[in-house]
Design a protein around this motif. Structure first.
Motif, PDB file in Angstrom:
ATOM      1  N   UNK A 234      -0.315 -11.349 -35.961  1.00  0.00           N
ATOM      2  CA  UNK A 234      -1.653 -11.703 -35.489  1.00  0.00           C
ATOM      3  C   UNK A 234      -1.677 -11.727 -33.964  1.00  0.00           C
ATOM      4  N   UNK A 235      -2.558 -10.931 -33.389  1.00  0.00           N
ATOM      5  CA  UNK A 235      -2.686 -10.900 -31.929  1.00  0.00           C
ATOM      6  C   UNK A 235      -4.040 -11.480 -31.564  1.00  0.00           C
ATOM      7  N   UNK A 236      -4.039 -12.730 -31.064  1.00  0.00           N
ATOM      8  CA  UNK A 236      -5.285 -13.386 -30.681  1.00  0.00           C
ATOM      9  C   UNK A 236      -5.597 -13.090 -29.223  1.00  0.00           C
ATOM     10  N   UNK A 237      -6.809 -13.396 -28.800  1.00  0.00           N
ATOM     11  CA  UNK A 237      -7.261 -13.176 -27.408  1.00  0.00           C
ATOM     12  C   UNK A 237      -6.877 -11.775 -26.943  1.00  0.00           C
ATOM     13  N   UNK A 238      -7.087 -10.825 -27.823  1.00  0.00           N
ATOM     14  CA  UNK A 238      -6.674  -9.443 -27.522  1.00  0.00           C
ATOM     15  C   UNK A 238      -7.833  -8.488 -27.788  1.00  0.00           C
ATOM     16  N   UNK A 239      -8.061  -7.566 -26.840  1.00  0.00           N
ATOM     17  CA  UNK A 239      -9.145  -6.597 -27.090  1.00  0.00           C
ATOM     18  C   UNK A 239      -8.587  -5.194 -27.273  1.00  0.00           C
ATOM     19  N   UNK A 240      -9.309  -4.437 -28.086  1.00  0.00           N
ATOM     20  CA  UNK A 240      -8.934  -3.037 -28.314  1.00  0.00           C
ATOM     21  C   UNK A 240      -9.630  -2.212 -27.243  1.00  0.00           C
ATOM     22  N   UNK A 241      -8.855  -1.382 -26.550  1.00  0.00           N
ATOM     23  CA  UNK A 241      -9.482  -0.571 -25.498  1.00  0.00           C
ATOM     24  C   UNK A 241      -9.653   0.882 -25.945  1.00  0.00           C
ATOM     25  N   UNK A 242      -9.020   1.255 -27.035  1.00  0.00           N
ATOM     26  CA  UNK A 242      -9.209   2.622 -27.520  1.00  0.00           C
ATOM     27  C   UNK A 242      -8.437   2.854 -28.804  1.00  0.00           C
TER      28      UNK A 242
END
Ligand code: FAD
Ligand code: NAD
Length: 462
Positions: A234-242
Protein backbone atom coordinates in the motif's frame (compact mmCIF):
# COMPACT_ATOMS: atom_id res chain seq x y z
CA UNK A 1 -54.40 6.04 -23.27
CA UNK A 2 -52.29 5.31 -26.35
CA UNK A 3 -49.40 2.81 -26.17
CA UNK A 4 -46.90 5.62 -25.94
CA UNK A 5 -48.64 7.66 -23.24
CA UNK A 6 -47.80 6.74 -19.64
CA UNK A 7 -48.45 8.11 -16.16
CA UNK A 8 -44.75 7.72 -15.37
CA UNK A 9 -41.59 7.28 -17.41
CA UNK A 10 -38.44 6.17 -15.62
CA UNK A 11 -35.12 6.69 -17.40
CA UNK A 12 -32.62 4.13 -16.08
CA UNK A 13 -33.35 0.58 -14.91
CA UNK A 14 -30.84 0.33 -12.03
CA UNK A 15 -31.74 -0.06 -8.34
CA UNK A 16 -33.23 3.44 -8.25
CA UNK A 17 -35.15 3.14 -11.52
CA UNK A 18 -36.45 -0.41 -11.31
CA UNK A 19 -37.66 0.00 -7.74
CA UNK A 20 -39.44 3.26 -8.65
CA UNK A 21 -41.04 1.68 -11.73
CA UNK A 22 -42.31 -1.41 -9.88
CA UNK A 23 -43.56 0.56 -6.87
CA UNK A 24 -45.45 3.06 -9.08
CA UNK A 25 -47.02 0.22 -11.09
CA UNK A 26 -48.06 -1.56 -7.89
CA UNK A 27 -49.77 1.66 -6.81
CA UNK A 28 -51.80 1.72 -10.04
CA UNK A 29 -49.78 3.91 -12.43
CA UNK A 30 -49.09 3.03 -16.07
CA UNK A 31 -45.28 2.91 -16.20
CA UNK A 32 -42.47 2.46 -18.73
CA UNK A 33 -38.78 2.16 -17.85
CA UNK A 34 -36.22 3.11 -20.50
CA UNK A 35 -32.71 1.62 -20.29
CA UNK A 36 -29.91 1.39 -22.83
CA UNK A 37 -28.97 -2.06 -21.57
CA UNK A 38 -30.84 -5.17 -22.67
CA UNK A 39 -30.60 -6.50 -19.12
CA UNK A 40 -32.30 -4.60 -16.32
CA UNK A 41 -30.58 -3.92 -13.00
CA UNK A 42 -28.24 -1.08 -13.97
CA UNK A 43 -24.67 -0.85 -12.73
CA UNK A 44 -25.43 -2.71 -9.52
CA UNK A 45 -26.71 -5.96 -10.97
CA UNK A 46 -24.74 -6.01 -14.25
CA UNK A 47 -21.28 -4.65 -13.41
CA UNK A 48 -21.32 -3.59 -9.77
CA UNK A 49 -22.58 -4.89 -6.45
CA UNK A 50 -23.67 -8.34 -7.54
CA UNK A 51 -20.82 -9.61 -9.76
CA UNK A 52 -18.24 -8.10 -7.38
CA UNK A 53 -19.81 -9.81 -4.36
CA UNK A 54 -20.04 -13.11 -6.26
CA UNK A 55 -16.29 -12.94 -6.95
CA UNK A 56 -15.49 -11.74 -3.43
CA UNK A 57 -17.31 -14.74 -2.00
CA UNK A 58 -15.70 -17.24 -4.39
CA UNK A 59 -12.17 -15.83 -3.97
CA UNK A 60 -12.59 -15.78 -0.18
CA UNK A 61 -13.43 -19.51 -0.26
CA UNK A 62 -10.28 -20.09 -2.32
CA UNK A 63 -8.11 -18.16 0.14
CA UNK A 64 -9.67 -19.91 3.12
CA UNK A 65 -8.89 -23.28 1.57
CA UNK A 66 -5.38 -22.20 0.62
CA UNK A 67 -4.28 -20.40 3.77
CA UNK A 68 -6.65 -20.60 6.70
CA UNK A 69 -8.37 -23.97 6.91
CA UNK A 70 -5.25 -25.72 8.31
CA UNK A 71 -5.44 -23.37 11.36
CA UNK A 72 -8.81 -24.94 12.09
CA UNK A 73 -7.49 -28.47 11.69
CA UNK A 74 -8.76 -28.94 8.16
CA UNK A 75 -6.33 -30.14 5.50
CA UNK A 76 -7.33 -30.08 1.87
CA UNK A 77 -5.60 -31.85 -1.01
CA UNK A 78 -4.13 -30.16 -4.04
CA UNK A 79 -5.86 -26.83 -4.59
CA UNK A 80 -6.67 -25.76 -8.15
CA UNK A 81 -8.26 -22.61 -9.45
CA UNK A 82 -10.81 -23.01 -12.25
CA UNK A 83 -11.17 -19.30 -13.07
CA UNK A 84 -13.42 -19.95 -16.05
CA UNK A 85 -15.91 -21.76 -13.83
CA UNK A 86 -15.69 -19.08 -11.14
CA UNK A 87 -16.48 -16.38 -13.71
CA UNK A 88 -19.28 -18.46 -15.23
CA UNK A 89 -20.88 -18.87 -11.82
CA UNK A 90 -20.66 -15.10 -11.28
CA UNK A 91 -22.31 -14.54 -14.68
CA UNK A 92 -25.09 -16.98 -13.80
CA UNK A 93 -25.80 -15.09 -10.57
CA UNK A 94 -26.05 -11.85 -12.56
CA UNK A 95 -28.32 -13.46 -15.17
CA UNK A 96 -30.65 -14.87 -12.52
CA UNK A 97 -31.01 -11.53 -10.81
CA UNK A 98 -31.44 -9.39 -13.93
CA UNK A 99 -33.94 -11.96 -15.19
CA UNK A 100 -35.73 -11.61 -11.85
CA UNK A 101 -36.24 -7.89 -12.46
CA UNK A 102 -37.55 -8.59 -15.97
CA UNK A 103 -40.02 -11.05 -14.39
CA UNK A 104 -41.15 -8.43 -11.87
CA UNK A 105 -41.63 -5.91 -14.68
CA UNK A 106 -43.88 -8.36 -16.54
CA UNK A 107 -45.79 -9.30 -13.42
CA UNK A 108 -46.44 -5.65 -12.56
CA UNK A 109 -47.03 -4.57 -16.19
CA UNK A 110 -44.07 -2.20 -16.38
CA UNK A 111 -42.98 -1.81 -20.00
CA UNK A 112 -39.21 -2.15 -20.51
CA UNK A 113 -38.19 0.07 -23.43
CA UNK A 114 -34.65 -0.69 -24.58
CA UNK A 115 -32.76 2.33 -25.89
CA UNK A 116 -31.18 5.64 -24.91
CA UNK A 117 -33.73 8.12 -23.61
CA UNK A 118 -33.50 11.88 -24.05
CA UNK A 119 -35.93 14.43 -22.65
CA UNK A 120 -36.95 16.68 -25.52
CA UNK A 121 -39.63 18.70 -23.67
CA UNK A 122 -41.55 18.52 -20.39
CA UNK A 123 -43.39 15.19 -20.45
CA UNK A 124 -41.67 13.88 -23.60
CA UNK A 125 -38.86 11.33 -23.89
CA UNK A 126 -37.40 10.29 -27.23
CA UNK A 127 -35.85 6.83 -27.23
CA UNK A 128 -33.10 5.97 -29.72
CA UNK A 129 -33.58 2.24 -30.27
CA UNK A 130 -31.46 -0.40 -31.96
CA UNK A 131 -31.27 -0.22 -35.73
CA UNK A 132 -31.74 3.56 -35.79
CA UNK A 133 -35.43 3.39 -34.80
CA UNK A 134 -36.93 6.19 -32.66
CA UNK A 135 -39.89 6.06 -30.31
CA UNK A 136 -41.52 9.06 -28.66
CA UNK A 137 -43.00 8.46 -25.22
CA UNK A 138 -45.23 10.88 -23.30
CA UNK A 139 -45.94 10.97 -19.59
CA UNK A 140 -47.27 13.22 -16.83
CA UNK A 141 -44.12 12.60 -14.82
CA UNK A 142 -40.54 11.53 -15.51
CA UNK A 143 -38.01 10.12 -13.05
CA UNK A 144 -34.34 10.38 -14.03
CA UNK A 145 -32.35 7.45 -12.60
CA UNK A 146 -29.40 7.37 -14.99
CA UNK A 147 -26.81 6.53 -12.32
CA UNK A 148 -23.08 7.00 -12.64
CA UNK A 149 -20.03 5.98 -14.65
CA UNK A 150 -16.34 5.45 -13.91
CA UNK A 151 -14.38 8.68 -13.34
CA UNK A 152 -11.44 8.83 -15.71
CA UNK A 153 -7.95 9.73 -14.51
CA UNK A 154 -6.59 12.64 -16.54
CA UNK A 155 -3.58 11.55 -18.61
CA UNK A 156 -4.29 7.83 -18.21
CA UNK A 157 -5.75 5.97 -21.19
CA UNK A 158 -8.04 3.08 -20.32
CA UNK A 159 -7.62 0.45 -23.05
CA UNK A 160 -9.79 -2.14 -21.31
CA UNK A 161 -7.00 -4.75 -21.50
CA UNK A 162 -3.93 -3.66 -19.55
CA UNK A 163 -5.46 -0.54 -18.06
CA UNK A 164 -8.94 -1.37 -16.88
CA UNK A 165 -11.96 -0.20 -14.88
CA UNK A 166 -14.07 -2.16 -12.42
CA UNK A 167 -16.12 -3.54 -15.32
CA UNK A 168 -13.19 -5.38 -16.93
CA UNK A 169 -11.84 -6.33 -13.48
CA UNK A 170 -14.96 -8.47 -13.05
CA UNK A 171 -14.10 -10.66 -16.03
CA UNK A 172 -10.30 -10.97 -16.40
CA UNK A 173 -9.57 -14.17 -18.34
CA UNK A 174 -6.46 -14.88 -16.28
CA UNK A 175 -5.05 -13.89 -12.93
CA UNK A 176 -2.57 -11.00 -13.38
CA UNK A 177 0.94 -11.52 -12.08
CA UNK A 178 1.04 -8.02 -10.67
CA UNK A 179 -1.93 -5.63 -10.53
CA UNK A 180 -1.54 -1.96 -9.64
CA UNK A 181 -4.72 -0.43 -8.24
CA UNK A 182 -4.99 3.35 -8.54
CA UNK A 183 -7.29 4.54 -5.75
CA UNK A 184 -7.55 2.87 -2.33
CA UNK A 185 -11.31 3.36 -1.99
CA UNK A 186 -14.11 0.80 -1.95
CA UNK A 187 -13.69 -0.61 -5.46
CA UNK A 188 -9.89 -0.69 -5.26
CA UNK A 189 -9.92 -2.67 -2.01
CA UNK A 190 -12.77 -5.02 -2.96
CA UNK A 191 -11.64 -5.94 -6.48
CA UNK A 192 -7.97 -5.72 -5.46
CA UNK A 193 -8.77 -8.31 -2.76
CA UNK A 194 -10.38 -10.62 -5.33
CA UNK A 195 -7.29 -10.76 -7.58
CA UNK A 196 -4.79 -10.85 -4.68
CA UNK A 197 -6.64 -13.82 -3.19
CA UNK A 198 -6.50 -15.59 -6.53
CA UNK A 199 -2.73 -15.13 -6.74
CA UNK A 200 -1.85 -11.64 -8.07
CA UNK A 201 0.77 -9.48 -6.38
CA UNK A 202 -1.11 -6.27 -5.57
CA UNK A 203 0.03 -2.67 -5.16
CA UNK A 204 -2.50 -0.02 -4.13
CA UNK A 205 -1.59 3.60 -4.89
CA UNK A 206 -3.70 6.09 -2.91
CA UNK A 207 -3.42 9.86 -3.22
CA UNK A 208 -4.65 10.61 0.33
CA UNK A 209 -2.68 9.75 3.50
CA UNK A 210 -5.23 7.02 4.40
CA UNK A 211 -7.13 4.19 2.73
CA UNK A 212 -10.92 4.60 2.48
CA UNK A 213 -10.77 8.38 2.99
CA UNK A 214 -13.88 9.74 4.70
CA UNK A 215 -14.28 6.68 6.90
CA UNK A 216 -13.53 6.81 10.62
CA UNK A 217 -9.74 7.21 11.01
CA UNK A 218 -9.40 4.14 13.22
CA UNK A 219 -11.18 2.02 10.63
CA UNK A 220 -8.88 3.29 7.86
CA UNK A 221 -5.73 2.61 9.89
CA UNK A 222 -6.87 -0.84 11.01
CA UNK A 223 -7.78 -1.83 7.46
CA UNK A 224 -4.39 -0.69 6.15
CA UNK A 225 -2.68 -2.86 8.78
CA UNK A 226 -4.88 -5.89 8.06
CA UNK A 227 -4.62 -5.62 4.26
CA UNK A 228 -0.82 -5.27 4.49
CA UNK A 229 -0.72 -8.44 6.58
CA UNK A 230 -2.74 -10.11 3.82
CA UNK A 231 0.00 -9.18 1.36
CA UNK A 232 -1.23 -5.94 -0.27
CA UNK A 233 1.48 -3.38 -0.89
CA UNK A 234 0.00 0.00 0.00
CA UNK A 235 1.45 3.34 -1.08
CA UNK A 236 -0.34 6.21 0.66
CA UNK A 237 0.08 9.94 -0.08
CA UNK A 238 1.21 8.93 -3.54
CA UNK A 239 0.10 10.24 -6.93
CA UNK A 240 0.24 8.57 -10.30
CA UNK A 241 1.96 10.76 -12.86
CA UNK A 242 1.62 8.47 -15.86
CA UNK A 243 0.78 5.00 -17.11
CA UNK A 244 2.53 3.60 -20.15
CA UNK A 245 1.23 0.50 -21.89
CA UNK A 246 4.13 -1.73 -22.91
CA UNK A 247 4.43 -4.96 -24.90
CA UNK A 248 4.48 -7.12 -21.82
CA UNK A 249 2.26 -5.04 -19.54
CA UNK A 250 2.29 -1.52 -18.16
CA UNK A 251 4.59 0.89 -16.31
CA UNK A 252 3.03 3.13 -13.70
CA UNK A 253 5.05 6.16 -12.61
CA UNK A 254 4.27 7.51 -9.18
CA UNK A 255 5.62 10.20 -6.89
CA UNK A 256 4.83 11.49 -3.40
CA UNK A 257 1.59 13.54 -3.45
CA UNK A 258 3.52 16.47 -1.97
CA UNK A 259 6.18 16.19 -4.71
CA UNK A 260 9.60 14.55 -4.65
CA UNK A 261 11.43 11.67 -6.25
CA UNK A 262 9.32 9.38 -8.36
CA UNK A 263 9.52 5.65 -9.13
CA UNK A 264 8.21 3.32 -11.81
CA UNK A 265 6.19 0.23 -10.98
CA UNK A 266 6.08 -2.49 -13.63
CA UNK A 267 2.97 -4.63 -13.74
CA UNK A 268 0.68 -6.47 -16.14
CA UNK A 269 -2.63 -4.93 -15.10
CA UNK A 270 -3.70 -1.49 -13.87
CA UNK A 271 -7.11 -0.98 -12.26
CA UNK A 272 -8.27 2.64 -12.30
CA UNK A 273 -10.68 3.08 -9.37
CA UNK A 274 -10.56 6.76 -8.48
CA UNK A 275 -14.30 7.24 -8.06
CA UNK A 276 -17.50 7.44 -10.10
CA UNK A 277 -19.26 10.47 -11.58
CA UNK A 278 -22.95 11.08 -12.24
CA UNK A 279 -24.11 10.15 -15.74
CA UNK A 280 -26.28 12.69 -17.58
CA UNK A 281 -24.75 12.69 -21.06
CA UNK A 282 -27.27 12.94 -23.90
CA UNK A 283 -30.18 13.17 -21.47
CA UNK A 284 -31.38 16.52 -22.83
CA UNK A 285 -31.41 18.34 -19.50
CA UNK A 286 -30.80 21.63 -21.29
CA UNK A 287 -34.13 21.22 -23.16
CA UNK A 288 -35.98 21.54 -19.85
CA UNK A 289 -33.64 24.05 -18.20
CA UNK A 290 -32.08 21.74 -15.59
CA UNK A 291 -28.54 22.79 -14.65
CA UNK A 292 -26.13 20.53 -12.79
CA UNK A 293 -24.57 21.49 -9.44
CA UNK A 294 -20.83 21.92 -8.86
CA UNK A 295 -20.31 18.14 -8.48
CA UNK A 296 -22.14 17.40 -11.74
CA UNK A 297 -25.25 16.07 -10.02
CA UNK A 298 -28.89 17.00 -10.62
CA UNK A 299 -30.17 19.30 -7.85
CA UNK A 300 -33.47 18.15 -6.28
CA UNK A 301 -35.68 19.18 -3.34
CA UNK A 302 -36.79 16.92 -0.47
CA UNK A 303 -39.37 15.29 -2.77
CA UNK A 304 -36.74 14.56 -5.47
CA UNK A 305 -38.27 17.25 -7.72
CA UNK A 306 -35.86 18.99 -10.09
CA UNK A 307 -36.25 22.60 -11.19
CA UNK A 308 -38.40 21.41 -14.15
CA UNK A 309 -42.08 20.69 -13.42
CA UNK A 310 -42.93 16.97 -13.56
CA UNK A 311 -39.28 15.83 -13.64
CA UNK A 312 -37.71 14.07 -10.67
CA UNK A 313 -34.28 12.52 -10.08
CA UNK A 314 -32.98 9.78 -7.74
CA UNK A 315 -29.93 7.58 -7.06
CA UNK A 316 -26.30 8.15 -8.03
CA UNK A 317 -27.25 11.05 -10.29
CA UNK A 318 -28.27 13.21 -7.29
CA UNK A 319 -26.34 14.17 -4.14
CA UNK A 320 -25.47 11.65 -1.44
CA UNK A 321 -23.49 8.42 -1.24
CA UNK A 322 -23.42 6.37 -4.44
CA UNK A 323 -24.98 3.25 -2.96
CA UNK A 324 -27.56 0.85 -4.34
CA UNK A 325 -29.72 0.80 -1.21
CA UNK A 326 -29.81 4.63 -1.13
CA UNK A 327 -30.95 4.63 -4.78
CA UNK A 328 -33.58 1.95 -4.05
CA UNK A 329 -35.00 3.84 -1.08
CA UNK A 330 -35.18 7.05 -3.09
CA UNK A 331 -36.93 5.22 -5.95
CA UNK A 332 -39.50 3.75 -3.58
CA UNK A 333 -40.16 7.09 -1.86
CA UNK A 334 -40.34 9.12 -5.09
CA UNK A 335 -42.75 6.67 -6.74
CA UNK A 336 -44.90 6.53 -3.60
CA UNK A 337 -45.18 10.33 -3.59
CA UNK A 338 -46.15 10.39 -7.27
CA UNK A 339 -48.89 7.84 -6.61
CA UNK A 340 -50.37 9.97 -3.84
CA UNK A 341 -48.73 8.27 -0.86
CA UNK A 342 -46.04 9.63 1.46
CA UNK A 343 -42.53 8.38 0.83
CA UNK A 344 -39.52 9.46 2.85
CA UNK A 345 -35.84 8.59 3.00
CA UNK A 346 -33.84 8.92 6.21
CA UNK A 347 -30.60 10.18 4.72
CA UNK A 348 -29.00 10.38 8.21
CA UNK A 349 -29.04 6.61 8.66
CA UNK A 350 -27.56 4.97 5.55
CA UNK A 351 -25.30 2.03 6.40
CA UNK A 352 -22.29 1.45 4.21
CA UNK A 353 -20.23 -1.72 3.84
CA UNK A 354 -16.85 -2.58 2.32
CA UNK A 355 -16.84 -6.29 1.50
CA UNK A 356 -13.20 -7.00 2.22
CA UNK A 357 -12.27 -9.75 4.68
CA UNK A 358 -12.82 -8.70 7.37
CA UNK A 359 -15.76 -6.57 6.32
CA UNK A 360 -16.05 -2.91 7.23
CA UNK A 361 -19.52 -1.62 8.10
CA UNK A 362 -20.39 1.87 9.26
CA UNK A 363 -23.42 4.00 10.01
CA UNK A 364 -23.78 7.56 11.27
CA UNK A 365 -21.00 9.97 12.16
CA UNK A 366 -17.28 9.33 12.38
CA UNK A 367 -15.17 10.60 15.30
CA UNK A 368 -13.59 13.12 12.93
CA UNK A 369 -16.99 14.54 11.94
CA UNK A 370 -18.07 14.85 15.58
CA UNK A 371 -14.84 16.63 16.52
CA UNK A 372 -15.19 18.99 13.53
CA UNK A 373 -18.72 19.88 14.61
CA UNK A 374 -17.73 20.24 18.30
CA UNK A 375 -20.23 17.56 19.33
CA UNK A 376 -19.18 15.87 22.56
CA UNK A 377 -19.38 12.10 22.59
CA UNK A 378 -18.22 9.01 24.41
CA UNK A 379 -16.61 6.07 22.67
CA UNK A 380 -17.34 2.43 23.46
CA UNK A 381 -15.06 -0.12 21.87
CA UNK A 382 -14.89 -3.90 22.09
CA UNK A 383 -12.71 -6.48 20.41
CA UNK A 384 -14.30 -9.53 18.79
CA UNK A 385 -11.67 -11.80 20.34
CA UNK A 386 -12.86 -10.92 23.86
CA UNK A 387 -16.15 -12.74 23.33
CA UNK A 388 -16.74 -16.46 22.96
CA UNK A 389 -18.08 -16.34 19.41
CA UNK A 390 -15.55 -13.70 18.32
CA UNK A 391 -12.70 -15.92 19.56
CA UNK A 392 -13.96 -18.74 17.34
CA UNK A 393 -13.02 -16.63 14.28
CA UNK A 394 -9.35 -16.56 15.43
CA UNK A 395 -9.22 -12.89 14.56
CA UNK A 396 -6.87 -10.43 16.27
CA UNK A 397 -7.95 -7.04 14.97
CA UNK A 398 -11.73 -7.05 14.60
CA UNK A 399 -13.69 -4.57 16.71
CA UNK A 400 -16.95 -2.72 17.18
CA UNK A 401 -16.76 0.98 18.05
CA UNK A 402 -19.85 2.97 18.99
CA UNK A 403 -20.11 6.72 19.45
CA UNK A 404 -22.68 7.93 21.95
CA UNK A 405 -23.76 11.51 22.74
CA UNK A 406 -24.06 13.16 26.18
CA UNK A 407 -27.80 12.39 26.18
CA UNK A 408 -27.11 8.69 25.44
CA UNK A 409 -28.18 9.10 21.78
CA UNK A 410 -26.42 6.85 19.27
CA UNK A 411 -24.32 8.97 16.93
CA UNK A 412 -22.45 6.33 14.95
CA UNK A 413 -21.07 2.80 14.80
CA UNK A 414 -17.95 1.52 13.07
CA UNK A 415 -17.26 -2.18 12.73
CA UNK A 416 -14.28 -4.02 11.29
CA UNK A 417 -14.86 -7.75 11.46
CA UNK A 418 -16.58 -10.87 10.17
CA UNK A 419 -20.36 -10.42 9.69
CA UNK A 420 -20.01 -6.65 10.09
CA UNK A 421 -22.49 -6.19 7.20
CA UNK A 422 -25.14 -7.93 9.29
CA UNK A 423 -24.26 -6.53 12.73
CA UNK A 424 -24.37 -2.90 11.55
CA UNK A 425 -28.12 -3.16 11.01
CA UNK A 426 -28.74 -3.65 14.74
CA UNK A 427 -27.34 -0.17 15.28
CA UNK A 428 -28.94 1.27 12.13
CA UNK A 429 -32.39 0.06 13.25
CA UNK A 430 -31.88 1.60 16.68
CA UNK A 431 -30.69 4.92 15.19
CA UNK A 432 -33.51 5.10 12.65
CA UNK A 433 -36.01 4.69 15.46
CA UNK A 434 -34.40 7.13 17.88
CA UNK A 435 -33.46 4.47 20.44
CA UNK A 436 -30.83 5.41 23.03
CA UNK A 437 -27.71 3.37 23.83
CA UNK A 438 -29.57 2.12 26.93
CA UNK A 439 -31.65 -0.10 24.60
CA UNK A 440 -28.52 -2.13 23.79
CA UNK A 441 -27.35 -2.23 27.40
CA UNK A 442 -30.71 -3.62 28.53
CA UNK A 443 -31.13 -6.11 25.69
CA UNK A 444 -30.74 -9.81 26.42
CA UNK A 445 -28.36 -11.08 23.73
CA UNK A 446 -28.08 -14.78 22.95
CA UNK A 447 -24.83 -16.39 24.02
CA UNK A 448 -22.59 -17.00 22.21
CA UNK A 449 -23.26 -14.60 19.31
CA UNK A 450 -21.32 -11.83 17.57
CA UNK A 451 -24.11 -9.48 18.69
CA UNK A 452 -22.45 -9.66 22.11
CA UNK A 453 -19.56 -7.60 20.71
CA UNK A 454 -22.01 -4.83 19.76
CA UNK A 455 -23.69 -4.92 23.15
CA UNK A 456 -20.39 -4.87 25.03
CA UNK A 457 -19.24 -1.84 23.05
CA UNK A 458 -22.39 -0.06 24.30
CA UNK A 459 -21.81 -1.35 27.86
CA UNK A 460 -18.48 0.49 27.82
CA UNK A 461 -20.42 3.75 27.55
CA UNK A 462 -22.65 3.94 30.61
P1 FAD B 1 -27.33 2.68 -12.04
O1 FAD B 1 -27.35 1.39 -11.34
O2 FAD B 1 -26.04 3.20 -12.52
O3 FAD B 1 -28.35 2.53 -13.26
C1 FAD B 1 -28.52 3.52 -14.22
C2 FAD B 1 -29.01 2.89 -15.50
O4 FAD B 1 -29.40 3.94 -16.37
C3 FAD B 1 -27.97 2.08 -16.26
O5 FAD B 1 -28.46 0.79 -16.52
C4 FAD B 1 -27.75 2.86 -17.57
O6 FAD B 1 -27.58 1.98 -18.67
C5 FAD B 1 -29.07 3.59 -17.69
N1 FAD B 1 -29.00 4.85 -18.45
C6 FAD B 1 -28.18 5.91 -18.25
N2 FAD B 1 -28.48 6.91 -19.10
C7 FAD B 1 -29.51 6.46 -19.85
C8 FAD B 1 -30.29 7.04 -20.90
N3 FAD B 1 -30.08 8.28 -21.32
N4 FAD B 1 -31.26 6.29 -21.45
C9 FAD B 1 -31.49 5.02 -21.04
N5 FAD B 1 -30.81 4.44 -20.05
C10 FAD B 1 -29.84 5.16 -19.45
N6 FAD B 1 -23.38 -0.14 -4.05
C11 FAD B 1 -23.79 -0.76 -2.92
O7 FAD B 1 -24.68 -0.25 -2.23
N7 FAD B 1 -23.22 -1.95 -2.52
C12 FAD B 1 -22.23 -2.54 -3.22
O8 FAD B 1 -21.76 -3.61 -2.83
C13 FAD B 1 -21.78 -1.91 -4.41
N8 FAD B 1 -20.79 -2.47 -5.15
C14 FAD B 1 -20.40 -1.86 -6.31
C15 FAD B 1 -19.37 -2.45 -7.04
C16 FAD B 1 -18.94 -1.86 -8.22
C17 FAD B 1 -17.82 -2.51 -9.00
C18 FAD B 1 -19.57 -0.67 -8.69
C19 FAD B 1 -19.13 -0.04 -9.97
C20 FAD B 1 -20.58 -0.07 -7.96
C21 FAD B 1 -21.01 -0.65 -6.75
N9 FAD B 1 -22.01 -0.08 -5.96
C22 FAD B 1 -22.40 -0.68 -4.81
C23 FAD B 1 -22.68 1.17 -6.36
C24 FAD B 1 -24.05 0.88 -7.00
O9 FAD B 1 -23.85 0.06 -8.13
C25 FAD B 1 -24.73 2.18 -7.41
O10 FAD B 1 -24.80 3.05 -6.29
C26 FAD B 1 -26.14 1.91 -7.92
O11 FAD B 1 -26.11 1.04 -9.03
C27 FAD B 1 -26.83 3.22 -8.32
O12 FAD B 1 -28.10 2.94 -8.80
P2 FAD B 1 -28.84 3.92 -9.83
O13 FAD B 1 -30.16 3.30 -10.06
O14 FAD B 1 -28.76 5.31 -9.37
O15 FAD B 1 -27.96 3.85 -11.19
P1 NAD C 1 -14.03 5.89 -3.92
O1 NAD C 1 -14.42 7.31 -3.86
O2 NAD C 1 -14.52 4.96 -2.88
O3 NAD C 1 -12.45 5.75 -3.92
C1 NAD C 1 -11.63 6.41 -4.83
C2 NAD C 1 -10.27 6.54 -4.20
O4 NAD C 1 -9.36 7.00 -5.18
C3 NAD C 1 -10.23 7.54 -3.04
O5 NAD C 1 -9.60 6.92 -1.95
C4 NAD C 1 -9.43 8.70 -3.60
O6 NAD C 1 -8.71 9.40 -2.61
C5 NAD C 1 -8.52 7.98 -4.58
N1 NAD C 1 -8.01 8.80 -5.66
C6 NAD C 1 -8.64 9.76 -6.38
N2 NAD C 1 -7.83 10.27 -7.32
C7 NAD C 1 -6.64 9.60 -7.20
C8 NAD C 1 -5.40 9.66 -7.89
N3 NAD C 1 -5.22 10.51 -8.89
N4 NAD C 1 -4.40 8.84 -7.51
C9 NAD C 1 -4.58 7.96 -6.48
N5 NAD C 1 -5.74 7.87 -5.79
C10 NAD C 1 -6.75 8.67 -6.15
O7 NAD C 1 -14.45 5.41 -5.39
P2 NAD C 1 -14.48 3.96 -6.02
O8 NAD C 1 -13.75 3.00 -5.16
O9 NAD C 1 -14.09 4.14 -7.44
O10 NAD C 1 -16.03 3.63 -5.94
C11 NAD C 1 -16.98 4.47 -6.60
C12 NAD C 1 -18.30 4.45 -5.90
O11 NAD C 1 -18.92 3.19 -5.99
C13 NAD C 1 -18.17 4.80 -4.44
O12 NAD C 1 -18.81 6.04 -4.23
C14 NAD C 1 -18.88 3.74 -3.70
O13 NAD C 1 -19.88 4.26 -2.88
C15 NAD C 1 -19.54 2.85 -4.76
N6 NAD C 1 -19.20 1.46 -4.40
C16 NAD C 1 -19.72 0.96 -3.26
C17 NAD C 1 -19.39 -0.32 -2.87
C18 NAD C 1 -19.96 -0.86 -1.61
O14 NAD C 1 -20.90 -0.28 -1.10
N7 NAD C 1 -19.45 -1.97 -1.10
C19 NAD C 1 -18.52 -1.09 -3.63
C20 NAD C 1 -17.98 -0.52 -4.77
C21 NAD C 1 -18.34 0.76 -5.16
Amino acid sequence: MSDDKFDLLVIGGGPGGYVAAIRAAQLGLKVACVDKRDALGGTCLNVGCIPSKALLHASELYEQAEKHLPDFGITVGELKLDLKKMLARKDKTVEELTGGIAFLFKKNKVEHVIGAGAITAAGTVEVAQKGGKKRVLKADNIIIATGSEVSPLPGVTIDGKRVITSTEALSLPKVPKHMVVIGGGVIGLELGSVWRRLGAALTVVEYMPVLLPGMDGEVSKTMARILKKQGMKIKLSTKVTGVEITKSGASVTVEPAAGGDGETIKCDSVLVSVGRRPFTEGLGLEAVGITLNETGRIPVDENFATSAAGIYAIGDVIDGPMLAHKAEDEGYACASNLAGQTGQVNHDVIPSVVYTMPEVAVVGKTEEELKDKDISYKEGRYLYKNTGMGLAFMDEDSFVKVLVGEDDSILGAHIVGPEASTLIHEVALAMANGLKAKAFRELIVAHPALSEVVQRAFLKVS
